[in-house]
Design a protein around this motif. Structure first.
Motif, PDB file in Angstrom:
ATOM      1  N   ASP A  26     -14.451  -0.585 -10.206  1.00  0.00           N
ATOM      2  CA  ASP A  26     -15.597   0.333 -10.247  1.00  0.00           C
ATOM      3  C   ASP A  26     -16.884  -0.416  -9.902  1.00  0.00           C
ATOM      4  O   ASP A  26     -17.209  -1.439 -10.517  1.00  0.00           O
ATOM      5  CB  ASP A  26     -15.718   0.968 -11.629  1.00  0.00           C
ATOM      6  CG  ASP A  26     -16.775   2.070 -11.669  1.00  0.00           C
ATOM      7  OD1 ASP A  26     -16.996   2.701 -10.626  1.00  0.00           O
ATOM      8  OD2 ASP A  26     -17.373   2.254 -12.738  1.00  0.00           O
ATOM      9  N   GLY A  27     -17.626   0.095  -8.917  1.00  0.00           N
ATOM     10  CA  GLY A  27     -18.864  -0.531  -8.491  1.00  0.00           C
ATOM     11  C   GLY A  27     -18.675  -1.603  -7.441  1.00  0.00           C
ATOM     12  O   GLY A  27     -19.654  -2.132  -6.898  1.00  0.00           O
ATOM     13  N   LYS A  28     -17.434  -1.932  -7.126  1.00  0.00           N
ATOM     14  CA  LYS A  28     -17.142  -2.945  -6.115  1.00  0.00           C
ATOM     15  C   LYS A  28     -16.467  -2.289  -4.908  1.00  0.00           C
ATOM     16  O   LYS A  28     -15.930  -1.190  -5.006  1.00  0.00           O
ATOM     17  CB  LYS A  28     -16.226  -4.028  -6.690  1.00  0.00           C
ATOM     18  CG  LYS A  28     -16.806  -4.765  -7.892  1.00  0.00           C
ATOM     19  CD  LYS A  28     -15.807  -5.777  -8.416  1.00  0.00           C
ATOM     20  CE  LYS A  28     -16.351  -6.499  -9.640  1.00  0.00           C
ATOM     21  NZ  LYS A  28     -15.371  -7.481 -10.178  1.00  0.00           N
ATOM     22  N   THR A  29     -16.485  -2.981  -3.803  1.00  0.00           N
ATOM     23  CA  THR A  29     -15.830  -2.465  -2.602  1.00  0.00           C
ATOM     24  C   THR A  29     -14.319  -2.424  -2.814  1.00  0.00           C
ATOM     25  O   THR A  29     -13.720  -3.402  -3.263  1.00  0.00           O
ATOM     26  CB  THR A  29     -16.139  -3.336  -1.376  1.00  0.00           C
ATOM     27  OG1 THR A  29     -17.552  -3.326  -1.128  1.00  0.00           O
ATOM     28  CG2 THR A  29     -15.410  -2.813  -0.137  1.00  0.00           C
ATOM     29  N   ILE A  30     -13.724  -1.280  -2.504  1.00  0.00           N
ATOM     30  CA  ILE A  30     -12.280  -1.111  -2.645  1.00  0.00           C
ATOM     31  C   ILE A  30     -11.646  -1.159  -1.254  1.00  0.00           C
ATOM     32  O   ILE A  30     -12.018  -0.398  -0.360  1.00  0.00           O
ATOM     33  CB  ILE A  30     -11.948   0.229  -3.327  1.00  0.00           C
ATOM     34  CG1 ILE A  30     -12.527   0.252  -4.743  1.00  0.00           C
ATOM     35  CG2 ILE A  30     -10.443   0.462  -3.359  1.00  0.00           C
ATOM     36  CD1 ILE A  30     -12.408   1.586  -5.430  1.00  0.00           C
ATOM     37  N   LYS A  31     -10.707  -2.052  -1.116  1.00  0.00           N
ATOM     38  CA  LYS A  31     -10.043  -2.196   0.172  1.00  0.00           C
ATOM     39  C   LYS A  31      -8.698  -1.467   0.144  1.00  0.00           C
ATOM     40  O   LYS A  31      -7.858  -1.743  -0.701  1.00  0.00           O
ATOM     41  CB  LYS A  31      -9.827  -3.678   0.499  1.00  0.00           C
ATOM     42  CG  LYS A  31     -11.129  -4.460   0.650  1.00  0.00           C
ATOM     43  CD  LYS A  31     -10.866  -5.922   0.960  1.00  0.00           C
ATOM     44  CE  LYS A  31     -12.180  -6.685   1.125  1.00  0.00           C
ATOM     45  NZ  LYS A  31     -11.935  -8.123   1.402  1.00  0.00           N
ATOM     46  N   THR A  32      -8.528  -0.544   1.066  1.00  0.00           N
ATOM     47  CA  THR A  32      -7.275   0.200   1.157  1.00  0.00           C
ATOM     48  C   THR A  32      -6.598  -0.080   2.493  1.00  0.00           C
ATOM     49  O   THR A  32      -7.253  -0.433   3.473  1.00  0.00           O
ATOM     50  CB  THR A  32      -7.508   1.718   1.032  1.00  0.00           C
ATOM     51  OG1 THR A  32      -8.261   2.175   2.174  1.00  0.00           O
ATOM     52  CG2 THR A  32      -8.273   2.058  -0.235  1.00  0.00           C
ATOM     53  N   MET A  33      -5.314   0.071   2.505  1.00  0.00           N
ATOM     54  CA  MET A  33      -4.540  -0.080   3.737  1.00  0.00           C
ATOM     55  C   MET A  33      -3.701   1.168   3.933  1.00  0.00           C
ATOM     56  O   MET A  33      -3.018   1.608   3.020  1.00  0.00           O
ATOM     57  CB  MET A  33      -3.627  -1.302   3.665  1.00  0.00           C
ATOM     58  CG  MET A  33      -2.661  -1.419   4.856  1.00  0.00           C
ATOM     59  SD  MET A  33      -1.428  -2.747   4.646  1.00  0.00           S
ATOM     60  CE  MET A  33      -2.449  -4.174   5.004  1.00  0.00           C
ATOM     61  N   VAL A  34      -3.781   1.762   5.114  1.00  0.00           N
ATOM     62  CA  VAL A  34      -2.987   2.949   5.426  1.00  0.00           C
ATOM     63  C   VAL A  34      -1.767   2.530   6.229  1.00  0.00           C
ATOM     64  O   VAL A  34      -1.892   1.878   7.268  1.00  0.00           O
ATOM     65  CB  VAL A  34      -3.807   3.989   6.215  1.00  0.00           C
ATOM     66  CG1 VAL A  34      -2.963   5.219   6.493  1.00  0.00           C
ATOM     67  CG2 VAL A  34      -5.059   4.375   5.449  1.00  0.00           C
ATOM     68  N   VAL A  35      -0.596   2.879   5.715  1.00  0.00           N
ATOM     69  CA  VAL A  35       0.648   2.533   6.391  1.00  0.00           C
ATOM     70  C   VAL A  35       1.497   3.793   6.539  1.00  0.00           C
ATOM     71  O   VAL A  35       1.271   4.809   5.892  1.00  0.00           O
ATOM     72  CB  VAL A  35       1.448   1.469   5.607  1.00  0.00           C
ATOM     73  CG1 VAL A  35       0.674   0.168   5.517  1.00  0.00           C
ATOM     74  CG2 VAL A  35       1.790   1.975   4.205  1.00  0.00           C
TER      75      VAL A  35
END
Length: 319
Positions: free
Chosen positions: A109-118
């Motif tokens: 929360d409050g930080k950059t969230i890195k997601t990966m779409v596969v």
């Protein structure tokens, strides 16, 4: 029919996904709502490990609504996994996916969230990415394997999204999954036989959705065998050749096209119960194959040793 379609760029993509995963907070895996089990890449599951995963059931407007609910409940029952059904016609629901992903990592929360779409080829991954990004950044189309390399995109609200090429796995051991993938168009045409695929689809649909088939192809009654059904469709659609015989290939292509386009209505080709049954059978088949391969290798080594001994004995006799 065993599917073996693993182009070079897919091998490269696998290595890139493996390298990028440690920096990713949440994996967003796009599945086809019509075949959630068969469109789930076991290789990706192995690479992902225990990392949080949001399973997105795409093309849910083509799938049986009741079974889609069953699949959501089943997938969400797994630790660290949540499932959401979407359709490209409902953009607000797709936009909510990034918030669903964020909720899976509350410590960020409050930080950059890195997601990966596969996801496997032709599952609708690129369309979903474009909607999330608010612009066209990923190529879309009905041909499998359009995306060829990774790209990172900021989709707002402190979330970045890493797009990856659609990746199949080297061998689809479950023959039924191979047929289902071919039926919905996730396998290139050159790697499948239309008649084989149509017969598989006809066998399943006559048992589960007979009324849909009768209505779509204007049949008074649904034939009891897949061959009779394909022939009936061929006659209705004018696929006749010499001697007034049905052109099975043409009729099969018509049937598969109707299935893919949604002409038979909302269909789902597997259930959680089917999946559990097939997983057990597939594991058994793989174990038996490994045992056969082991026996073949032992026999090969024995033949080699026997040949070496025979050659040695022959040299000694000559000497």
């Amino acid at each position: 029919m065993q599917i073996q379609w693993f182009p070079g760029h897919m091998h490269k993509a696998r290595l890139e996904i493996q390298a990028a995963l440690p920096k990713v907070d949440v994996v967003i895996e796009v599945l086809d709502a019509r075949i959630p089990y068969s469109s789930e890449n076991p290789m990706l599951a192995e690479l992902r490990g225990e990392k949080p995963c949001l399973k997105v059931l795409a093309k849910s407007d083509l799938a049986d609504e009741e079974l889609t609910v069953q699949w959501q409940e089943y997938l969400s029952s797994t630790e660290g996994v949540r499932a959401r059904a979407v359709t490209t016609k409902d953009i607000p629901t797709i936009l909510k996916l990034k918030y669903a992903a964020a909720r899976m990592v509350p410590h960020k929360d409050g930080k950059t969230i890195k997601t990966m779409v596969v996801g496997i080829p032709n599952v609708g991954k690129s369309t979903i990415i474009n909607i999330l990004a608010g612009r066209k950044i990923a190529k879309t189309g009905n041909t499998p394997a359009i995306t060829k390399q990774q790209q990172s995109v900021n989709i707002g609200d402190g979330i970045t999204l890493l797009d990856t090429p659609g990746v199949m796995w080297p061998n689809v051991h479950n023959v039924n999954s191979g047929y289902r993938l071919a039926l919905i168009g996730s396998i290139k045409e050159t790697a499948m036989d239309y008649a084989d695929v149509a017969f598989f689809g006809a066998r399943y649909l006559t048992a589960t959705y007979p009324e849909r088939i009768a209505k779509r192809f204007d049949l008074d009654e649904v034939p009891t065998t897949e061959l009779e059904l394909i022939e009936a469709i061929g006659r209705k659609r004018g696929c006749l050749g010499r001697g007034n015989l049905v052109d099975i290939d043409r009729a099969s292509r018509i049937f598969v096209t109707e299935v893919r386009s949604g002409g038979l209505g909302r269909l789902t080709y597997e259930t959680p119960k089917i999946m559990q049954r097939e997983k057990i059978q597939t594991a058994k088949d793989i174990a038996e194959k490994e045992e056969r391969d082991k026996e073949k290798e032992l026999k090969r080594k024995k033949r080699f040793r026997d040949k070496q001994r025979a050659q040695k004995k022959s040299r000694e006799m000559r000497g």
